[in-house]
Design an enzyme around this catalytic site. Structure first.
Site, PDB file in Angstrom:
ATOM      1  N   GLY A 124      -8.022  34.813 -23.445  1.00  0.00           N
ATOM      2  CA  GLY A 124      -8.821  35.778 -22.983  1.00  0.00           C
ATOM      3  C   GLY A 124      -8.761  35.734 -21.325  1.00  0.00           C
ATOM      4  CB  THR A 125      -8.631  33.580 -18.443  1.00  0.00           C
ATOM      5  OG1 THR A 125      -8.379  33.544 -17.158  1.00  0.00           O
ATOM      6  CG2 THR A 125      -7.851  32.436 -19.290  1.00  0.00           C
ATOM      7  CB  SER A 126      -6.416  37.656 -15.705  1.00  0.00           C
ATOM      8  OG  SER A 126      -7.176  37.423 -15.132  1.00  0.00           O
ATOM      9  CG  HIS A 159     -15.928  30.454 -12.642  1.00  0.00           C
ATOM     10  ND1 HIS A 159     -15.138  31.539 -12.902  1.00  0.00           N
ATOM     11  CD2 HIS A 159     -15.466  29.670 -11.920  1.00  0.00           C
ATOM     12  CE1 HIS A 159     -14.103  31.189 -12.441  1.00  0.00           C
ATOM     13  NE2 HIS A 159     -14.019  30.106 -11.828  1.00  0.00           N
ATOM     14  CB  VAL A 215     -21.683  33.267 -16.043  1.00  0.00           C
ATOM     15  CG1 VAL A 215     -20.858  32.727 -15.107  1.00  0.00           C
ATOM     16  CG2 VAL A 215     -21.563  34.534 -16.246  1.00  0.00           C
TER      17      VAL A 215
HETATM   18  P1  OAD Z   1     -10.097  39.039 -16.320  1.00  0.00           P
HETATM   19  O1  OAD Z   1     -10.967  40.163 -16.583  1.00  0.00           O
HETATM   20  O2  OAD Z   1      -9.460  38.744 -15.049  1.00  0.00           O
HETATM   21  O3  OAD Z   1      -9.079  38.799 -17.445  1.00  0.00           O
HETATM   22  C1  OAD Z   1      -9.591  39.069 -18.921  1.00  0.00           C
HETATM   23  C2  OAD Z   1      -8.423  38.795 -19.699  1.00  0.00           C
HETATM   24  O4  OAD Z   1      -8.666  39.084 -21.091  1.00  0.00           O
HETATM   25  C3  OAD Z   1      -7.220  39.880 -19.341  1.00  0.00           C
HETATM   26  O5  OAD Z   1      -5.750  38.918 -19.510  1.00  0.00           O
HETATM   27  C4  OAD Z   1      -7.038  40.751 -20.589  1.00  0.00           C
HETATM   28  O6  OAD Z   1      -5.828  40.983 -21.055  1.00  0.00           O
HETATM   29  C5  OAD Z   1      -7.929  39.845 -21.859  1.00  0.00           C
HETATM   30  N1  OAD Z   1      -8.389  40.323 -22.846  1.00  0.00           N
HETATM   31  C6  OAD Z   1      -8.869  41.760 -22.825  1.00  0.00           C
HETATM   32  N2  OAD Z   1      -9.656  41.964 -23.906  1.00  0.00           N
HETATM   33  C7  OAD Z   1      -9.184  40.785 -24.904  1.00  0.00           C
HETATM   34  C8  OAD Z   1      -9.596  40.511 -26.050  1.00  0.00           C
HETATM   35  N3  OAD Z   1     -10.331  41.368 -26.937  1.00  0.00           N
HETATM   36  N4  OAD Z   1      -9.072  39.157 -26.750  1.00  0.00           N
HETATM   37  C9  OAD Z   1      -8.462  38.343 -25.736  1.00  0.00           C
HETATM   38  N5  OAD Z   1      -8.209  38.701 -24.606  1.00  0.00           N
HETATM   39  C10 OAD Z   1      -8.667  39.797 -24.204  1.00  0.00           C
HETATM   40  O7  OAD Z   1     -11.126  37.737 -16.620  1.00  0.00           O
HETATM   41  P2  OAD Z   1     -11.220  36.127 -16.250  1.00  0.00           P
HETATM   42  O8  OAD Z   1      -9.597  35.815 -16.306  1.00  0.00           O
HETATM   43  O9  OAD Z   1     -12.198  35.325 -17.034  1.00  0.00           O
HETATM   44  O10 OAD Z   1     -15.148  34.693 -11.823  1.00  0.00           O
HETATM   45  O11 OAD Z   1     -11.646  36.097 -14.976  1.00  0.00           O
HETATM   46  C11 OAD Z   1     -11.734  34.972 -14.059  1.00  0.00           C
HETATM   47  C12 OAD Z   1     -12.808  35.106 -13.209  1.00  0.00           C
HETATM   48  O12 OAD Z   1     -12.603  35.980 -12.215  1.00  0.00           O
HETATM   49  C13 OAD Z   1     -14.178  35.261 -13.857  1.00  0.00           C
HETATM   50  O13 OAD Z   1     -14.814  33.772 -14.329  1.00  0.00           O
HETATM   51  C14 OAD Z   1     -15.082  35.631 -12.646  1.00  0.00           C
HETATM   52  C15 OAD Z   1     -13.890  36.569 -12.034  1.00  0.00           C
HETATM   53  O14 OAD Z   1     -14.052  37.695 -11.471  1.00  0.00           O
HETATM   54  C16 OAD Z   1     -16.593  34.760 -11.075  1.00  0.00           C
HETATM   55  O15 OAD Z   1     -17.373  35.464 -11.312  1.00  0.00           O
HETATM   56  C17 OAD Z   1     -16.462  33.535 -10.121  1.00  0.00           C
END
Ligand code: OAD
Length: 227
Positions: free
Chosen positions: A170-172, A104, A88
């Site tokens: 960078g998304t889980s 989102h 966001v």
């Molecule tokens: P997450 O916190 O679930 O995942 C973050 C990912 O980034 C993980 O896989 C980490 O290993 C990875 N990561 C951490 N540091 C990094 C770096 N320096 N470079 C690359 N990757 C790195 O976040 P999202 O997958 O974005 O939704 O979460 C998805 C949604 O869940 C969000 O949009 C939010 C949420 O809670 C809402 O708010 C509706």
């Protein structure tokens, strides 16, 4: 030009100093997600929710795009790029990316609680109790909360279905429907996942993992795409 679609998540903004959601023991800046990012939280305590997003907005305004965002923007010289972000913040736009779908929602928009079509730009970092739409109802952050519909999902799935290259940074890949997009991309096209912690997904042909942070992972990808 080939079409490159990138799905990004909190990890791409981590090196800009913005916290990810699931790397800190299930708490998001000290809060349970249900207490701040659900329609129920809004019903229960509007001020808490507004304050929480005000803090996120303040931090996002102070943050700067990192090399990962910048390299994604540079890809526009070589590909027709669409970024589908779950973030966001506005760091992709500030790095120069032109075509960004905010799945989102956006920290920098508010919307009416009476009429979802009434969306306003937020200037500065605060949205407060008493800030109202032109029809007199309280404004809320224009963010898709857990349990809410994702209005741009259809558009995101369509763009993904036309991709020649698909990138995940960078998304889980645990939050649906966004996490399902990788399966909407045509089978067999090159797909790259950049994340220091490789997500647990079903193997597919031509799927490559780059187990690095976003900035160095994007450099690696750049070299791969050039060669
Ligand atoms: P997450 O916190 O679930 O995942 C973050 C990912 O980034 C993980 O896989 C980490 O290993 C990875 N990561 C951490 N540091 C990094 C770096 N320096 N470079 C690359 N990757 C790195 O976040 P999202 O997958 O974005 O939704 O979460 C998805 C949604 O869940 C969000 O949009 C939010 C949420 O809670 C809402 O708010 C509706």
């Amino acid at each position: 030009m080939k079409k490159l679609v990138a799905l990004t998540g909190a990890g791409i903004s981590a090196e800009s100093g913005l916290a990810t959601f699931r790397d800190s023991g299930g708490l998001w800046e000290g809060h349970n997600v249900e207490d701040v990012a659900t329609p129920q939280a809004w019903q229960k305590n509007q001020k808490l929710v507004l304050d929480f997003y005000n803090e996120r907005r303040k931090k996002a305004l102070e943050a700067k795009p990192n090399r990962g965002h910048e390299l994604l923007a540079e890809l526009q010289h070589h590909f027709e790029v669409t970024i589908i972000t779950q973030n966001v913040d506005d760091l992709h736009e500030r790095a120069g990316s032109k075509n960004v779908i905010h799945l989102h929602g956006s920290l920098f928009e508010s919307r009416s609680t009476l009429d979802p079509a009434l969306v306003y730009k937020i200037n500065g970092w605060q949205l407060n109790p008493g800030d109202k739409c032109e029809r007199g109802s309280q404004l809320r952050p224009n963010i898709v909360w857990f349990g809410e519909m994702v209005p741009l999902m259809e558009q995101a799935a369509y763009v993904t279905s036309l991709a020649d290259i698909f990138l995940v940074v960078g998304t889980s890949l645990v939050v649906y429907p966004a996490a399902g997009l990788i399966h909407e991309a045509p089978r067999g096209i090159p797909k790259y996942i950049i994340d220091p912690k490789v997500p647990d997904i079903v193997p597919q042909p031509n799927l490559h993992f780059i187990a690095e942070k976003a900035s160095s992972g994007m450099e690696t990808l750049f070299r791969k795409l050039k060669s």
